[in-house]
Design a protein around this motif. Structure first.
Motif, PDB file in Angstrom:
ATOM      1  N   ASP A  75       0.286   1.539  -9.050  1.00  0.00           N
ATOM      2  CA  ASP A  75       0.525   1.998  -7.681  1.00  0.00           C
ATOM      3  C   ASP A  75      -0.677   2.787  -7.157  1.00  0.00           C
ATOM      4  O   ASP A  75      -0.556   3.889  -6.641  1.00  0.00           O
ATOM      5  CB  ASP A  75       1.795   2.851  -7.616  1.00  0.00           C
ATOM      6  CG  ASP A  75       2.353   2.958  -6.205  1.00  0.00           C
ATOM      7  OD1 ASP A  75       1.974   2.140  -5.339  1.00  0.00           O
ATOM      8  OD2 ASP A  75       3.167   3.865  -5.968  1.00  0.00           O
ATOM      9  N   ASN A  76      -1.861   2.193  -7.315  1.00  0.00           N
ATOM     10  CA  ASN A  76      -3.085   2.865  -6.906  1.00  0.00           C
ATOM     11  C   ASN A  76      -3.239   2.987  -5.393  1.00  0.00           C
ATOM     12  O   ASN A  76      -4.063   3.767  -4.925  1.00  0.00           O
ATOM     13  CB  ASN A  76      -4.298   2.133  -7.500  1.00  0.00           C
ATOM     14  CG  ASN A  76      -4.415   2.359  -8.994  1.00  0.00           C
ATOM     15  OD1 ASN A  76      -5.030   3.319  -9.436  1.00  0.00           O
ATOM     16  ND2 ASN A  76      -3.823   1.478  -9.783  1.00  0.00           N
ATOM     17  N   ALA A  77      -2.455   2.221  -4.628  1.00  0.00           N
ATOM     18  CA  ALA A  77      -2.489   2.381  -3.168  1.00  0.00           C
ATOM     19  C   ALA A  77      -1.815   3.682  -2.744  1.00  0.00           C
ATOM     20  O   ALA A  77      -2.095   4.212  -1.670  1.00  0.00           O
ATOM     21  CB  ALA A  77      -1.816   1.187  -2.490  1.00  0.00           C
ATOM     22  N   ALA A  78      -0.915   4.196  -3.596  1.00  0.00           N
ATOM     23  CA  ALA A  78      -0.254   5.472  -3.296  1.00  0.00           C
ATOM     24  C   ALA A  78      -1.199   6.630  -3.562  1.00  0.00           C
ATOM     25  O   ALA A  78      -1.359   7.531  -2.737  1.00  0.00           O
ATOM     26  CB  ALA A  78       1.014   5.620  -4.130  1.00  0.00           C
ATOM     27  N   THR A  79      -1.833   6.602  -4.735  1.00  0.00           N
ATOM     28  CA  THR A  79      -2.853   7.595  -5.070  1.00  0.00           C
ATOM     29  C   THR A  79      -3.562   7.150  -6.330  1.00  0.00           C
ATOM     30  O   THR A  79      -3.111   6.232  -7.020  1.00  0.00           O
ATOM     31  CB  THR A  79      -2.246   9.003  -5.248  1.00  0.00           C
ATOM     32  OG1 THR A  79      -3.292   9.982  -5.203  1.00  0.00           O
ATOM     33  CG2 THR A  79      -1.479   9.136  -6.553  1.00  0.00           C
ATOM     34  N   THR A  80      -4.670   7.811  -6.641  1.00  0.00           N
ATOM     35  CA  THR A  80      -5.452   7.493  -7.822  1.00  0.00           C
ATOM     36  C   THR A  80      -5.761   8.771  -8.593  1.00  0.00           C
ATOM     37  O   THR A  80      -5.781   9.862  -8.011  1.00  0.00           O
ATOM     38  CB  THR A  80      -6.789   6.824  -7.433  1.00  0.00           C
ATOM     39  OG1 THR A  80      -7.497   7.690  -6.528  1.00  0.00           O
ATOM     40  CG2 THR A  80      -6.569   5.473  -6.792  1.00  0.00           C
ATOM     41  N   PRO A  81      -6.018   8.650  -9.912  1.00  0.00           N
ATOM     42  CA  PRO A  81      -6.433   9.837 -10.666  1.00  0.00           C
ATOM     43  C   PRO A  81      -7.847  10.254 -10.273  1.00  0.00           C
ATOM     44  O   PRO A  81      -8.653   9.414  -9.859  1.00  0.00           O
ATOM     45  CB  PRO A  81      -6.377   9.358 -12.118  1.00  0.00           C
ATOM     46  CG  PRO A  81      -6.587   7.884 -12.048  1.00  0.00           C
ATOM     47  CD  PRO A  81      -5.951   7.449 -10.761  1.00  0.00           C
ATOM     48  N   VAL A  82      -8.133  11.528 -10.407  1.00  0.00           N
ATOM     49  CA  VAL A  82      -9.485  12.017 -10.126  1.00  0.00           C
ATOM     50  C   VAL A  82     -10.400  11.636 -11.293  1.00  0.00           C
ATOM     51  O   VAL A  82     -10.097  11.928 -12.450  1.00  0.00           O
ATOM     52  CB  VAL A  82      -9.491  13.547  -9.930  1.00  0.00           C
ATOM     53  CG1 VAL A  82     -10.918  14.067  -9.745  1.00  0.00           C
ATOM     54  CG2 VAL A  82      -8.633  13.933  -8.728  1.00  0.00           C
ATOM     55  N   LYS A  90      -7.419   8.208  -2.358  1.00  0.00           N
ATOM     56  CA  LYS A  90      -7.242   6.765  -2.551  1.00  0.00           C
ATOM     57  C   LYS A  90      -8.406   6.149  -3.325  1.00  0.00           C
ATOM     58  O   LYS A  90      -8.358   4.979  -3.686  1.00  0.00           O
ATOM     59  CB  LYS A  90      -7.121   6.054  -1.198  1.00  0.00           C
ATOM     60  CG  LYS A  90      -6.048   6.608  -0.272  1.00  0.00           C
ATOM     61  CD  LYS A  90      -4.653   6.387  -0.794  1.00  0.00           C
ATOM     62  CE  LYS A  90      -3.626   6.795   0.275  1.00  0.00           C
ATOM     63  NZ  LYS A  90      -2.244   6.591  -0.167  1.00  0.00           N
ATOM     64  N   LEU A  91      -9.478   6.921  -3.572  1.00  0.00           N
ATOM     65  CA  LEU A  91     -10.641   6.382  -4.275  1.00  0.00           C
ATOM     66  C   LEU A  91     -11.115   7.329  -5.376  1.00  0.00           C
ATOM     67  O   LEU A  91     -12.291   7.588  -5.532  1.00  0.00           O
ATOM     68  CB  LEU A  91     -11.770   6.038  -3.297  1.00  0.00           C
ATOM     69  CG  LEU A  91     -12.414   7.130  -2.446  1.00  0.00           C
ATOM     70  CD1 LEU A  91     -13.870   6.770  -2.173  1.00  0.00           C
ATOM     71  CD2 LEU A  91     -11.696   7.310  -1.129  1.00  0.00           C
TER      72      LEU A  91
END
Length: 386
Positions: free
Chosen positions: A2-9, A197-198
């Protein structure tokens, strides 16, 4: 998934931020050394973000994220150009940060046209041209849809806006880090982006505002962000956003190659192993990591909970509306009936996904779908009628 929701730093991003929490912690508005150190980081970040977008540093404004950037772009232009007109054009598949802002403006004397999309989530350029009036002051179209991944013809939209002397805003939150973007080439006047998101931190984003755009300030108070957005700048977050952008565009080609490979395998394996599945979004003009499917005879909420139980994080649409039981407004706008839209599943891939995870997801998804369909009277009737 679910990387469109958020991504790890990313580690490099976090490492770049830490000194600005501990050593270079000054307020960039202060004139002594600690303040000057923070101001230097702020100025350098602004220059780096501008270079990536093909803009000048004076056109980059830091915000708290994509939703604020969308709100500021639309409200700022609307209230700053009331003397020229009160008409805004957008689409039915925008993020709610745009749609709810437009609804607010409708309650305050503005007219909004919401363009239809086709079955792939793509707008019709002739519909856009026909919607323009002598009162139109802004066109706002999402660059790449956050649910189905469809990429709009941004260059053509920018040309139409420029030819008609209308400001053009795009919500590029999902596109940034996946697509090369040059605001000059694309005739974009305002562009929203977000760090988380990136692989950057949450709570920070940016708004590109072309220097010729007339718009109202968003937050009143101090003189920060050239008197347009008051409040002490979050230097650690801004540095993190900048580092995340730099990493994304240094590795854009390899990033996209990997995600497209995983995406296409995931789509093929789902379609080959599970019946009564529809791929949503454009088959080619879509984000490299986006997979959105409708699984007939399935309720999305039960599907997501079942996936979570086997360690798979997924979504049925935008993360910002995950608490809602209503079907996706994007899928409904694309012509899907309620009962099919309810069974939608968004799987969005990122840099940390690997190929073996695709096999795990499809294997478990098939088991879950079979189990849920076994409890569906509609599916049972379909099998009986065969």
């Amino acid at each position: 998934m679910d990387n469109a929701a958020t991504t790890p730093v990313k580690k490099e991003v976090l490492d770049s931020m830490i000194p600005y929490f501990k050593e270079f912690y000054g307020n960039p508005s202060s004139i002594y050394k600690k303040g000057r150190e923070a101001k230097k980081a702020l100025d350098e970040s602004r220059e780096k973000v501008a270079k990536i977008l093909g803009a000048s540093s004076r056109e980059i404004y830091f915000t708290s994220g994509g939703s604020e950037s969308d709100n500021w772009a639309i409200k700022g232009v609307a209230f700053g150009n009331k003397d020229k007109g009160n008409h805004i054009i957008t689409t039915k598949i925008e993020h709610h940060a745009v749609l709810h802002t437009c609804e607010y403006l409708e309650r305050n004397g503005f007219d909004v046209t919401y363009l239809d999309v086709d079955e792939y989530g793509m707008i019709n350029l002739e519909d856009l041209k026909n919607a323009i009036t002598d009162k139109t002051i802004l066109i706002s179209v999402i660059y790449a849809n956050n649910e189905v991944g469809t990429i709009q013809p941004i260059s053509e939209i920018g040309k139409i806006a420029k030819q008609n002397n209308i400001y053009f805003h795009t919500d590029a939150v999902q596109a940034i880090g996946n697509i090369e973007i040059d605001v000059e080439d694309l005739n974009i006047d305002l562009l929203s982006l977000s760090a988380h998101k990136l692989y950057g931190p949450k709570g920070v984003g940016a708004l590109y505002i072309r220097k010729s755009v007339k718009l109202h300030p968003y937050i009143h108070g101090g003189a920060q962000e050239r008197n347009r957005r008051a409040g002490t700048e979050s230097i650690p977050n801004i540095v993190g956003l900048t580092k995340a952008l730099e990493i994304a565009y240094e590795n854009l080609e390899s990033h996209n190659e990997k995600l497209i490979l995983l995406r296409d395998k995931l789509i093929k394996n789902i379609m080959d192993n599970i019946s009564h599945v529809k791929l949503n979004g454009h088959p080619e003009k879509r984000l490299p990591g986006n997979v959105n499917v409708s699984l007939k005879f399935i309720e999305g909420e039960a599907l997501l909970l079942s996936l979570d139980m086997v360690g798979i994080a997924a979504s049925s649409g935008s993360a910002c509306t995950s608490g809602s039981l209503d079907p996706s407004h994007v899928l409904l706008a694309m012509g899907l009936p309620h009962e099919i839209a309810h069974g939608s599943l968004r799987l969005s891939l990122g840099d940390f996904n690997e190929e073996d995870e695709i096999d795990y997801v499809v294997e478990n998804l098939k088991k879950i779908v079979d189990r849920l369909r076994a409890m569906s009277p509609l599916y049972d009737k379909l099998e009986e009628d065969k």
